[in-house]
Scaffold this motif. Sequence first.
Motif, mmCIF file in Angstrom:
data_model
loop_
_atom_site.group_PDB
_atom_site.id
_atom_site.type_symbol
_atom_site.label_atom_id
_atom_site.label_comp_id
_atom_site.label_asym_id
_atom_site.label_seq_id
_atom_site.Cartn_x
_atom_site.Cartn_y
_atom_site.Cartn_z
ATOM 1 N N ASP A 62 -8.598 8.840 2.337
ATOM 2 C CA ASP A 62 -8.728 8.326 0.965
ATOM 3 C C ASP A 62 -7.811 7.127 0.736
ATOM 4 O O ASP A 62 -8.177 6.158 0.057
ATOM 5 N N ALA A 63 -6.590 7.199 1.285
ATOM 6 C CA ALA A 63 -5.657 6.082 1.139
ATOM 7 C C ALA A 63 -6.189 4.830 1.844
ATOM 8 O O ALA A 63 -6.082 3.718 1.322
ATOM 9 N N ILE A 115 -6.441 13.048 3.000
ATOM 10 C CA ILE A 115 -5.656 12.197 2.106
ATOM 11 C C ILE A 115 -5.445 10.817 2.725
ATOM 12 O O ILE A 115 -5.535 9.787 2.037
ATOM 13 N N ALA A 139 0.828 -1.210 0.000
ATOM 14 C CA ALA A 139 0.000 0.000 0.000
ATOM 15 C C ALA A 139 0.860 1.256 0.000
ATOM 16 O O ALA A 139 0.534 2.245 -0.660
ATOM 17 N N ASP A 198 -8.878 3.308 -0.365
ATOM 18 C CA ASP A 198 -8.322 2.574 -1.503
ATOM 19 C C ASP A 198 -7.723 1.247 -1.064
ATOM 20 O O ASP A 198 -7.803 0.246 -1.796
ATOM 21 N N TRP A 199 -7.083 1.228 0.112
ATOM 22 C CA TRP A 199 -6.440 0.018 0.608
ATOM 23 C C TRP A 199 -7.479 -1.028 0.983
ATOM 24 O O TRP A 199 -7.347 -2.208 0.694
ATOM 25 N N ARG A 215 3.929 1.534 -1.274
ATOM 26 C CA ARG A 215 4.513 1.678 -2.618
ATOM 27 C C ARG A 215 3.478 2.156 -3.631
ATOM 28 O O ARG A 215 3.789 2.931 -4.533
ATOM 29 N N LYS A 216 2.257 1.713 -3.464
ATOM 30 C CA LYS A 216 1.210 2.088 -4.407
ATOM 31 C C LYS A 216 0.735 3.520 -4.199
ATOM 32 O O LYS A 216 0.381 4.212 -5.164
ATOM 33 N N ASN A 217 0.716 3.974 -2.960
ATOM 34 C CA ASN A 217 0.211 5.318 -2.653
ATOM 35 C C ASN A 217 1.161 5.996 -1.668
ATOM 36 O O ASN A 217 0.862 6.105 -0.480
ATOM 37 N N PRO A 218 2.312 6.465 -2.139
ATOM 38 C CA PRO A 218 3.264 7.100 -1.212
ATOM 39 C C PRO A 218 2.738 8.402 -0.619
ATOM 40 O O PRO A 218 3.108 8.767 0.498
ATOM 41 N N VAL A 219 1.879 9.100 -1.361
ATOM 42 C CA VAL A 219 1.315 10.348 -0.830
ATOM 43 C C VAL A 219 0.435 10.051 0.385
ATOM 44 O O VAL A 219 0.490 10.754 1.403
ATOM 45 N N GLY A 220 -0.381 9.007 0.288
ATOM 46 C CA GLY A 220 -1.204 8.628 1.430
ATOM 47 C C GLY A 220 -0.371 8.188 2.617
ATOM 48 O O GLY A 220 -0.707 8.485 3.769
#
Length: 289
Positions: free
Chosen positions: A284-285, A281, A27, A288-289, A29-34
């Motif tokens: 939201d992460a 944010i 997770a 998505d996870w 790696r997929k969404n570093p901003v989150g």
Amino acid sequence: MARAIEFETLGQPRIAGAGTLRGVARAVRKNPVGAAAGLFCLLLVVLAIFGPSVAPYSANDVGFELLAPPSLEHPFGTDNLFRDMFSRIIFGARNSLGIAFSAIFVSTVLGVTLGVTSGYFGGKLDLIVSRFIDVMLAYPALVFIIFLVTVFGAKFTTIALAIGLILTPQATRVVRGATIGVRHLQYIESATAIGASHFRIMYRHILPNVAAPIIVIASVNIGIAILIEAAISFLGLGVSSASNPSWGRMLQETRPAWQQAWWTMVVPGAAISMAVLAFNIFGDALRDW
């Protein structure tokens, strides 16, 4: 003669929690901003807990230079009352986040209770809860907070309860929709067929399967709660004081100096904005996870 041959599987022992850690790593790696937003949220929580120990000065220490711009000695400058703004931002995290998390606790408990029961039983109970939610959504939030503060006083519990009640309708709708989505599945019917009570079905079978939207809506609502607390503190309805500030009160106190010293407006506003953005944010992460 046929022989039964057993094959022994040799492998390394499984480490408890390894699958969860791998999932978290994927997770990130997929969404570093989150992930960065989550770390920032964790930093805010640490500051709220240990703020008085890490702040360079006390929140109401005076004697510094008047309206000094940001520097190494005062990273966020000083305000119009000779106080260090960096220290006050750290101290203010406790009030702003403390009320926000308390409000989220109230809204989550009420939202889960009303959402699961109304979604599971349906019928008249669902109708009553839906009409209650409609009334709460139609009532102006600021007027509701002013009413409670006027009646019960500007106390921590009063403001946290008021904000929690404001956020309850949204949490209830999310939990109710998730409950309706799972109440007719086969495992619910199986639990009903073997004679499980309604409470056991809701607690053991429905609640764990609607936990994901509960966590997401709670994380998103934290940012909204911070924004509401800042608004009421700016209006002078908060529980903060000179020695126990909040970010909204800092904006209210420095209003006369906004034109003369830009940092007195930008620093508290940036703290509020970054906290709200980080929790949104991160929510939201999580979704998505």
